[in-house]
Scaffold this active site. Structure first.
Site, PDB file in Angstrom:
ATOM      1  N   PRO A  68       0.828  -1.213   0.000  1.00 54.94           N
ATOM      2  CA  PRO A  68       0.000   0.000   0.000  1.00 54.94           C
ATOM      3  C   PRO A  68       0.859   1.258   0.000  1.00 54.94           C
ATOM      4  O   PRO A  68       1.896   1.323   0.672  1.00 54.94           O
ATOM      5  CB  PRO A  68      -0.825  -0.126   1.291  1.00 54.94           C
TER       6      PRO A  68
ATOM      7  N   GLY B 230       4.206   3.840   5.163  1.00 52.77           N
ATOM      8  CA  GLY B 230       5.379   3.580   5.974  1.00 52.77           C
ATOM      9  C   GLY B 230       6.030   2.244   5.705  1.00 52.77           C
ATOM     10  O   GLY B 230       6.729   1.695   6.562  1.00 52.77           O
ATOM     11  N   LEU B 231       5.822   1.703   4.501  1.00 56.43           N
ATOM     12  CA  LEU B 231       6.350   0.384   4.153  1.00 56.43           C
ATOM     13  C   LEU B 231       7.281   0.421   2.946  1.00 56.43           C
ATOM     14  O   LEU B 231       7.635  -0.621   2.402  1.00 56.43           O
ATOM     15  CB  LEU B 231       5.193  -0.588   3.886  1.00 56.43           C
ATOM     16  N   GLY B 232       7.675   1.616   2.515  1.00 56.42           N
ATOM     17  CA  GLY B 232       8.663   1.725   1.446  1.00 56.42           C
ATOM     18  C   GLY B 232       8.155   1.397   0.061  1.00 56.42           C
ATOM     19  O   GLY B 232       8.915   0.921  -0.790  1.00 56.42           O
ATOM     20  N   SER B 233       6.877   1.659  -0.205  1.00 62.13           N
ATOM     21  CA  SER B 233       6.308   1.264  -1.500  1.00 62.13           C
ATOM     22  C   SER B 233       7.001   1.967  -2.666  1.00 62.13           C
ATOM     23  O   SER B 233       7.285   1.339  -3.687  1.00 62.13           O
ATOM     24  CB  SER B 233       4.808   1.547  -1.533  1.00 62.13           C
TER      25      SER B 233
ATOM     26  N   ALA C 266      10.073   3.246  -2.914  1.00 63.95           N
ATOM     27  CA  ALA C 266      11.428   2.730  -3.130  1.00 63.95           C
ATOM     28  C   ALA C 266      11.394   1.321  -3.693  1.00 63.95           C
ATOM     29  O   ALA C 266      12.240   0.941  -4.511  1.00 63.95           O
ATOM     30  CB  ALA C 266      12.217   2.763  -1.824  1.00 63.95           C
TER      31      ALA C 266
ATOM     32  N   ASP D 143      15.172   3.311   3.002  1.00 69.32           N
ATOM     33  CA  ASP D 143      14.340   2.413   2.188  1.00 69.32           C
ATOM     34  C   ASP D 143      15.089   1.893   0.971  1.00 69.32           C
ATOM     35  O   ASP D 143      15.068   0.695   0.661  1.00 69.32           O
ATOM     36  CB  ASP D 143      13.062   3.124   1.737  1.00 69.32           C
TER      37      ASP D 143
END
Length: 265
Positions: A68, A72-75, A77, A119
């Site tokens: 998503p 905050g999950l580095g999508s 990058a 990231d």
């Protein structure tokens, strides 16, 4: 959670150049028609520039991601890394993971203003790291399998907003630098705990870290609630992920406690 970029040659003799297909955002167009400030256009340009490749590419690049966005999950990058690696492989070139990381970092700057550089390093090297801008990166390998649970708050978060908030706090909050230094010391302890697989201590450090991030105003009521819920359900600790102010949390669990934490969240 993955991002994938696949390059395939055009199946016709019509010259179309490089066509970008990104079904997740309903995009299908020549890369030359993308806005100049588009992250997709930017990562393609920077990759070809790094390869010193200036010929037309008669191919399709299809990009998909299950990560998503603004969570905050580095999508961003992750997508950029997939594009850079797939183009490099398709054209028969070789770049090191560090080369890929440097290319992706430029695109991250376009999207986020002043990204940390974490990231792009983690994703391009596909390994956990201890990161500092003042010392060499340390690559981490835990001595035993570690288990985590991710939970999304349902709120999107823009890294650029947090960067701007930090710049304001740096001038107005007298405790700002002290809090950052505390977080830095926690990270050093966390790297040691991660390496030996001490999940109880690592969880405690994560929760302490989250409390410090609350003091920096980058958490939210929903993130705080998820952290509390995870710990009450058996996680040894939890914290927000990425820039905060929305997005996701990550909880330190064991194989035995993971199911109850997932159910509670």
């Amino acid at each position: 959670l993955t991002s994938t970029a696949t390059v395939t040659p055009h199946n016709s003799l019509i010259k179309r150049g490089l066509t970008v297909n990104a079904p997740d955002i309903n995009l299908s167009d020549s890369h030359r028609n993308l806005p100049i400030n588009s992250p997709l256009a930017n990562i393609i340009f920077d990759t070809l520039q790094a390869l010193h490749y200036n010929k037309d590419i008669e191919a399709n690049i299809t990009i998909t991601s299950t990560i998503p966005m603004q969570s905050g999950l580095g999508s961003s990058a992750s997508i950029s890394t997939a594009i850079a690696k797939s183009l490099t492989a398709y054209l028969g070139y070789k770049l090191t993971n560090t080369d890929i990381s440097n290319i992706v970092y430029k695109t991250e700057g376009l999207q986020h203003g002043n990204p940390s550089g974490i990231d792009n390093l983690v994703i391009s090297h596909e390994t956990p790291i201890l990161f500092s801008k003042s010392t060499p990166v340390k690559y981490l390998t835990p001595s035993k399998p570690l288990h985590y649970v991710l939970a999304h708050s349902g709120e999107q978060s823009k890294t650029r907003d947090t960067v701007e908030l930090f710049n304001t706090q740096r001038l107005s909050n007298p405790q700002f630098n002290s809090t950052l230094n505390k977080i830095g010391r926690l990270s050093l302890k966390g790297a040691d705990a991660f390496a030996i697989g001490d999940t109880d201590y690592l969880g405690d450090l994560m929760t302490t870290n989250h409390n410090l991030l609350q003091q920096l105003c980058v958490s939210s009521k929903r993130l705080d609630h998820l952290v509390t819920t995870a710990i009450e359900a058996g996680a040894s600790g939890a914290k927000l992920s990425g820039a905060g102010r929305g997005g996701s949390i990550v909880a330190q669990v064991t194989k035995a406690s993971s199911a109850s934490v997932v159910t509670a969240l």
